[in-house]
Design a protein around this motif. Structure first.
Motif, mmCIF file in Angstrom:
data_model
loop_
_atom_site.group_PDB
_atom_site.id
_atom_site.type_symbol
_atom_site.label_atom_id
_atom_site.label_comp_id
_atom_site.label_asym_id
_atom_site.label_seq_id
_atom_site.Cartn_x
_atom_site.Cartn_y
_atom_site.Cartn_z
ATOM 1 N N GLN A 115 0.687 -1.016 0.201
ATOM 2 C CA GLN A 115 0.237 0.165 0.108
ATOM 3 C C GLN A 115 0.749 0.741 -0.317
ATOM 4 O O GLN A 115 2.079 1.063 -0.032
ATOM 5 C CB GLN A 115 -1.045 -0.074 1.267
ATOM 6 C CG GLN A 115 -1.864 -0.919 1.442
ATOM 7 C CD GLN A 115 -2.828 -1.475 0.517
ATOM 8 O OE1 GLN A 115 -3.522 0.155 -0.209
ATOM 9 N NE2 GLN A 115 -3.483 -2.470 -0.138
ATOM 10 N N GLY A 116 0.294 2.052 -0.391
ATOM 11 C CA GLY A 116 1.285 4.025 -0.478
ATOM 12 C C GLY A 116 2.352 3.589 -1.551
ATOM 13 O O GLY A 116 3.662 4.578 -1.389
ATOM 14 N N SER A 130 6.578 1.544 -0.661
ATOM 15 C CA SER A 130 6.149 1.924 -0.341
ATOM 16 C C SER A 130 6.213 3.454 0.486
ATOM 17 O O SER A 130 7.472 3.242 1.544
ATOM 18 C CB SER A 130 5.452 1.328 0.950
ATOM 19 O OG SER A 130 3.854 1.593 1.449
ATOM 20 N N ASP A 132 4.191 5.225 3.051
ATOM 21 C CA ASP A 132 3.073 5.712 4.220
ATOM 22 C C ASP A 132 3.867 6.163 5.230
ATOM 23 O O ASP A 132 3.743 7.155 6.030
ATOM 24 C CB ASP A 132 2.785 4.230 4.685
ATOM 25 C CG ASP A 132 1.395 4.085 3.525
ATOM 26 O OD1 ASP A 132 1.460 5.040 2.995
ATOM 27 O OD2 ASP A 132 0.963 3.204 4.198
ATOM 28 N N ASP A 133 5.064 5.635 5.026
ATOM 29 C CA ASP A 133 6.053 5.661 6.639
ATOM 30 C C ASP A 133 6.771 7.085 7.205
ATOM 31 O O ASP A 133 7.216 7.988 7.508
ATOM 32 C CB ASP A 133 6.796 4.363 7.501
ATOM 33 C CG ASP A 133 5.715 3.364 8.243
ATOM 34 O OD1 ASP A 133 4.880 4.270 8.271
ATOM 35 O OD2 ASP A 133 6.648 2.565 7.425
#
Length: 146
Positions: A115-116, A130, A132-133
């Motif tokens: 995701q992301g 990804s 997100d983080d």
């Protein structure tokens, strides 16, 4: 700014357990209008193993993903043939001149069970990790700048 994600698997019989933490960091410099002048992302993955008798094993040292460079080994699995540090450099470059809000609202997609993943046209051929983080660490860094 910093984010931490951790996982733990139990030790059972002859199988060691494992505790892992991924620490994602963001160093951020903004101009007076809130636009990114400089941003640096990195990540350290720390892990320890343990057995059912309680013996804990740690590596002597950890290197960040950037410090590992080509030794990180993502390139051979990357659909775009780029190593982790190359992909994060593309993300850092994308961020320059934008506000944190602009970056946080960039289009994302799911790809290869992740995701992301950036769906922004400028990143689709240079960054498939990804984010997100990175975005979460970026937002935290912004809070520390103000």
């Amino acid at each position: 700014g910093m984010t931490v994600n951790s996982t733990v698997s139990p030790a059972e019989d002859d199988d060691d357990g494992r505790a892992e933490a991924a620490v994602t960091t963001c160093a951020l410099l903004l101009d007076q209008e809130g636009k990114v002048l400089s941003v640096t992302f990195d990540c350290v993955e720390a892990a320890a193993s343990y057995n059912t008798t309680g013996v804990l094993t740690w590596p002597d040292a950890y290197k960040s993903k950037k410090e590992q460079g080509n030794d990180y080994g993502m390139k051979e699995y990357s659909s775009i043939g780029k190593e982790w540090y190359e992909q994060v450099a593309a993300l850092e470059n994308y961020c320059r001149g934008k506000t944190v809000s602009d970056i946080a609202s960039m289009p994302m997609k799911a790809e290869d069970d992740k995701q992301g993943v950036p769906a922004a046209a400028e990143l689709t051929s240079s960054c498939t990790i990804s984010c997100d983080d990175f975005i979460a660490a970026l937002k935290k860094a912004e809070m520390n700048v103000k």
